[in-house]
Scaffold this active site. Structure first.
Site, PDB file in Angstrom:
ATOM      1  N   HIS A   1       0.596  -1.580   0.197  1.00  0.00           N
ATOM      2  CA  HIS A   1      -0.055  -0.070   0.567  1.00  0.00           C
ATOM      3  C   HIS A   1       0.962   1.204  -0.112  1.00  0.00           C
ATOM      4  O   HIS A   1       1.991   1.273   0.129  1.00  0.00           O
ATOM      5  CB  HIS A   1      -0.876  -0.022   1.297  1.00  0.00           C
ATOM      6  CG  HIS A   1      -1.894  -1.329   1.395  1.00  0.00           C
ATOM      7  ND1 HIS A   1      -3.667  -1.369   0.433  1.00  0.00           N
ATOM      8  CD2 HIS A   1      -1.848  -1.732   1.994  1.00  0.00           C
ATOM      9  CE1 HIS A   1      -4.050  -1.988   1.150  1.00  0.00           C
ATOM     10  NE2 HIS A   1      -3.126  -2.734   1.792  1.00  0.00           N
TER      11      HIS A   1
ATOM     12  N   ASP B   1      -1.444   8.475  -2.119  1.00  0.00           N
ATOM     13  CA  ASP B   1      -1.446  10.159  -3.148  1.00  0.00           C
ATOM     14  C   ASP B   1      -2.189  10.399  -2.694  1.00  0.00           C
ATOM     15  O   ASP B   1      -3.231  10.693  -1.873  1.00  0.00           O
ATOM     16  CB  ASP B   1      -1.548   8.894  -4.025  1.00  0.00           C
ATOM     17  CG  ASP B   1      -1.522  10.306  -5.049  1.00  0.00           C
ATOM     18  OD1 ASP B   1      -1.588  11.728  -4.795  1.00  0.00           O
ATOM     19  OD2 ASP B   1      -2.658  10.022  -6.507  1.00  0.00           O
TER      20      ASP B   1
ATOM     21  N   HIS C   1      -3.331  14.601  -2.518  1.00  0.00           N
ATOM     22  CA  HIS C   1      -3.823  15.592  -4.461  1.00  0.00           C
ATOM     23  C   HIS C   1      -3.420  17.059  -3.754  1.00  0.00           C
ATOM     24  O   HIS C   1      -3.106  17.672  -4.076  1.00  0.00           O
ATOM     25  CB  HIS C   1      -5.664  15.590  -4.757  1.00  0.00           C
ATOM     26  CG  HIS C   1      -5.524  14.007  -5.593  1.00  0.00           C
ATOM     27  ND1 HIS C   1      -7.236  14.038  -5.815  1.00  0.00           N
ATOM     28  CD2 HIS C   1      -4.885  12.998  -5.552  1.00  0.00           C
ATOM     29  CE1 HIS C   1      -7.111  12.541  -6.997  1.00  0.00           C
ATOM     30  NE2 HIS C   1      -6.152  12.363  -5.885  1.00  0.00           N
TER      31      HIS C   1
ATOM     32  N   HIS D   1      -5.870   8.368  -1.509  1.00  0.00           N
ATOM     33  CA  HIS D   1      -5.700   7.894  -2.067  1.00  0.00           C
ATOM     34  C   HIS D   1      -4.868   6.486  -1.794  1.00  0.00           C
ATOM     35  O   HIS D   1      -3.962   7.628  -2.024  1.00  0.00           O
ATOM     36  CB  HIS D   1      -6.615   7.542  -3.047  1.00  0.00           C
ATOM     37  CG  HIS D   1      -6.288   8.172  -3.953  1.00  0.00           C
ATOM     38  ND1 HIS D   1      -5.661   7.545  -4.971  1.00  0.00           N
ATOM     39  CD2 HIS D   1      -6.644   9.270  -5.111  1.00  0.00           C
ATOM     40  CE1 HIS D   1      -5.379   7.715  -6.106  1.00  0.00           C
ATOM     41  NE2 HIS D   1      -5.723   8.925  -6.602  1.00  0.00           N
ATOM     42  N   CYS D   2      -5.027   5.221  -1.842  1.00  0.00           N
ATOM     43  CA  CYS D   2      -3.877   4.226  -2.458  1.00  0.00           C
ATOM     44  C   CYS D   2      -3.822   4.532  -3.513  1.00  0.00           C
ATOM     45  O   CYS D   2      -4.629   4.159  -4.048  1.00  0.00           O
ATOM     46  CB  CYS D   2      -4.241   3.356  -1.199  1.00  0.00           C
ATOM     47  SG  CYS D   2      -3.327   1.968  -1.677  1.00  0.00           S
TER      48      CYS D   2
ATOM     49  N   HIS E   1      -8.150  -0.306  -5.173  1.00  0.00           N
ATOM     50  CA  HIS E   1      -7.548  -0.358  -3.484  1.00  0.00           C
ATOM     51  C   HIS E   1      -8.494   0.921  -3.705  1.00  0.00           C
ATOM     52  O   HIS E   1      -9.038   1.282  -1.967  1.00  0.00           O
ATOM     53  CB  HIS E   1      -6.344   0.124  -3.596  1.00  0.00           C
ATOM     54  CG  HIS E   1      -5.437  -0.871  -2.990  1.00  0.00           C
ATOM     55  ND1 HIS E   1      -4.683  -1.189  -2.089  1.00  0.00           N
ATOM     56  CD2 HIS E   1      -4.947  -2.149  -3.956  1.00  0.00           C
ATOM     57  CE1 HIS E   1      -3.767  -2.166  -2.459  1.00  0.00           C
ATOM     58  NE2 HIS E   1      -4.156  -3.427  -3.389  1.00  0.00           N
TER      59      HIS E   1
ATOM     60  N   MET F   1     -10.100   2.530  -0.083  1.00  0.00           N
ATOM     61  CA  MET F   1      -8.751   3.264   0.430  1.00  0.00           C
ATOM     62  C   MET F   1      -8.970   5.228  -0.193  1.00  0.00           C
ATOM     63  O   MET F   1      -8.117   4.915  -0.379  1.00  0.00           O
ATOM     64  CB  MET F   1      -7.573   3.000  -0.176  1.00  0.00           C
ATOM     65  CG  MET F   1      -7.218   1.549   0.888  1.00  0.00           C
ATOM     66  SD  MET F   1      -5.830   0.034   0.531  1.00  0.00           S
ATOM     67  CE  MET F   1      -4.898   1.846   2.293  1.00  0.00           C
TER      68      MET F   1
ATOM     69  N   HIS G   1     -27.393  17.260  -2.532  1.00  0.00           N
ATOM     70  CA  HIS G   1     -28.696  18.002  -2.508  1.00  0.00           C
ATOM     71  C   HIS G   1     -28.408  17.669  -0.564  1.00  0.00           C
ATOM     72  O   HIS G   1     -28.584  16.565  -0.754  1.00  0.00           O
ATOM     73  CB  HIS G   1     -29.662  17.819  -3.223  1.00  0.00           C
ATOM     74  CG  HIS G   1     -30.612  18.410  -2.822  1.00  0.00           C
ATOM     75  ND1 HIS G   1     -30.944  19.614  -3.447  1.00  0.00           N
ATOM     76  CD2 HIS G   1     -31.578  18.022  -2.321  1.00  0.00           C
ATOM     77  CE1 HIS G   1     -32.029  20.305  -3.184  1.00  0.00           C
ATOM     78  NE2 HIS G   1     -32.660  18.503  -2.388  1.00  0.00           N
TER      79      HIS G   1
ATOM     80  N   GLU H   1     -28.386  24.298  -4.561  1.00  0.00           N
ATOM     81  CA  GLU H   1     -29.644  23.779  -4.046  1.00  0.00           C
ATOM     82  C   GLU H   1     -29.171  23.073  -4.666  1.00  0.00           C
ATOM     83  O   GLU H   1     -29.060  21.400  -3.754  1.00  0.00           O
ATOM     84  CB  GLU H   1     -30.827  23.642  -4.723  1.00  0.00           C
ATOM     85  CG  GLU H   1     -30.248  24.016  -6.319  1.00  0.00           C
ATOM     86  CD  GLU H   1     -31.321  24.163  -7.275  1.00  0.00           C
ATOM     87  OE1 GLU H   1     -32.611  23.369  -7.113  1.00  0.00           O
ATOM     88  OE2 GLU H   1     -31.395  24.463  -8.519  1.00  0.00           O
ATOM     89  N   THR H   2     -28.212  22.674  -5.448  1.00  0.00           N
ATOM     90  CA  THR H   2     -27.789  21.009  -5.848  1.00  0.00           C
ATOM     91  C   THR H   2     -25.800  21.642  -6.172  1.00  0.00           C
ATOM     92  O   THR H   2     -25.857  22.359  -7.025  1.00  0.00           O
ATOM     93  CB  THR H   2     -27.601  20.015  -6.586  1.00  0.00           C
ATOM     94  OG1 THR H   2     -29.149  19.750  -6.554  1.00  0.00           O
ATOM     95  CG2 THR H   2     -27.327  18.803  -7.008  1.00  0.00           C
TER      96      THR H   2
ATOM     97  N   HIS I   1     -28.287  13.790  -5.745  1.00  0.00           N
ATOM     98  CA  HIS I   1     -29.647  14.129  -6.215  1.00  0.00           C
ATOM     99  C   HIS I   1     -29.285  12.872  -7.770  1.00  0.00           C
ATOM    100  O   HIS I   1     -30.695  13.620  -8.698  1.00  0.00           O
ATOM    101  CB  HIS I   1     -29.319  15.133  -6.531  1.00  0.00           C
ATOM    102  CG  HIS I   1     -31.271  15.419  -6.691  1.00  0.00           C
ATOM    103  ND1 HIS I   1     -31.959  15.552  -7.618  1.00  0.00           N
ATOM    104  CD2 HIS I   1     -32.162  15.807  -5.086  1.00  0.00           C
ATOM    105  CE1 HIS I   1     -32.819  15.459  -7.121  1.00  0.00           C
ATOM    106  NE2 HIS I   1     -32.891  16.278  -5.783  1.00  0.00           N
TER     107      HIS I   1
END
Length: 330
Positions: free
Chosen positions: A85, A88, A90, A125-126, A135, A140, A245, A269-270, A296
């Site tokens: 494992h 990463d 971002h 994330h992995c 993964h 993960m 939403h 709203e969304t 939604h």
């Protein structure tokens, strides 16, 4: 020479205690995450999935620092696991977000330090070579929030603050079915691999869930708040797009891609979360009751499980809404 502080992580939907405005100069913030491979229950029918997790939860814990701080993560892969494992981020710059420096086989640990040089909410994330999608959709993934040193601001520069913060990790699960049409149950990760990848390649999830399972954030597990409280929701999706939403409420201020250097959108709203990112939405609850927070894409919410609830206490405001005539004969 920077000051150092160690933070104990907590399981979602909670977020570890933190200051919204930085106190003093940048520091090194130390975190420790242990990888756990385990079987998890995905729904009320008892469907199981072979999961890979950071700290035993899906999503992994949310990390919070301020812009200019340094994140120092110890990533542990216990000898009881079976897979290599890594992680990463971002938010990080270089070495595949840290994945190139953190690959650990069972029985190893690695320490990564990187500078939080931009504010916002970010996915981590992995990402082991050749197995990244498996993964990620097996659990993960998680979120990192890098707050501006002077706290959140609206488009005019006025300060924004929250009374509570919750983190929601949306996941798409790909649980294979046996020949009899029932979901398969596998004794180990390796035995689930080929069948799971075959389902993944259809791009058709068996479940779309918040925080690892259908109903993980509903009923007795609902988010809680009170009328007048401002709640920040960090919503991450490491793989697919999402459309959050809040039924009966709104996003007062929403950073749809999670980047606090950009002005928030108002009265949403969304909102749209591109796959591989994390949004932040701030809302002040004005009415008591049970709210539904969902994707939604209503098929995913109501048929596959991408829904949560918020239980809000307080006094009803008739000026905002009232029943003029109860349902009765026409």
């Amino acid at each position: 020479g920077l000051p150092r502080v160690a933070v104990d992580l907590v399981a979602p939907p909670l977020v570890h205690p933190h200051s919204q405005v930085a106190a003093g100069a940048p520091k090194v913030v130390q975190f420790r995450m242990s990888i756990e491979e385990k079987k998890m229950v995905a729904d009320d029918d008892g469907t199981t999935a072979q999961a890979m997790t950071f700290n035993g939860s899906v999503p992994g814990p949310t990390l919070v620092v301020h812009e200019g701080d340094y994140i120092e993560l110890t990533l542990v892969n216990p000898a009881t696991n079976s897979m290599p494992h890594n992680v990463d981020f971002h938010a990080a710059t270089g070495a595949l977000g840290g994945a190139g420096l953190t690959q650990v086989v069972p029985g190893q640990e690695a320490v990564l330090r990187f500078k939080a040089d931009r504010s916002g909410t970010f996915v981590y994330h992995c990402a082991p070579a050749g197995m990244v999608p498996w993964h990620v959709v097996s659990g993960m993934n998680g979120a990192l929030m890098v707050l501006p040193r002077d706290g959140l601001r609206d488009a005019a520069g006025a300060a924004l603050a929250y009374d509570r913060v919750y983190t929601i990790g949306e996941s798409d699960l790909y649980v294979p079915k046996a020949a009899d049409g029932n979901y398969s149950d596998y004794p180990a990760l390796a035995s689930a691999y080929a069948d799971t990848v075959a389902v993944m390649r259809t791009l058709t999830p068996s479940h779309a869930v918040f925080n690892g399972a259908v109903g993980a954030l509903t009923g007795a597990n609902a988010l809680t708040a009170a009328v007048g409280e401002s709640v920040l929701i960090i919503h991450s999706q490491a793989n697919r797009d999402s459309r959050p939403h809040l039924i009966g409420g709104h996003g007062d201020w929403v950073w749809t891609t999670g980047k606090f250097a950009n002005p928030p959108q108002l009265n949403m709203e969304t909102w749209f979360i591109p796959g591989g990112s994390a949004a932040a939405a701030l809302y002040t609850f004005k009415q008591p009751g049970t709210y539904a927070y969902l994707s939604h894409n209503l098929i995913e919410a109501m048929e596959l499980g991408a829904a949560a609830q918020a239980s809000v206490e307080g006094q009803w405001d008739d000026d905002l809404m009232t029943s003029v005539a109860a349902p009765g004969p026409a």
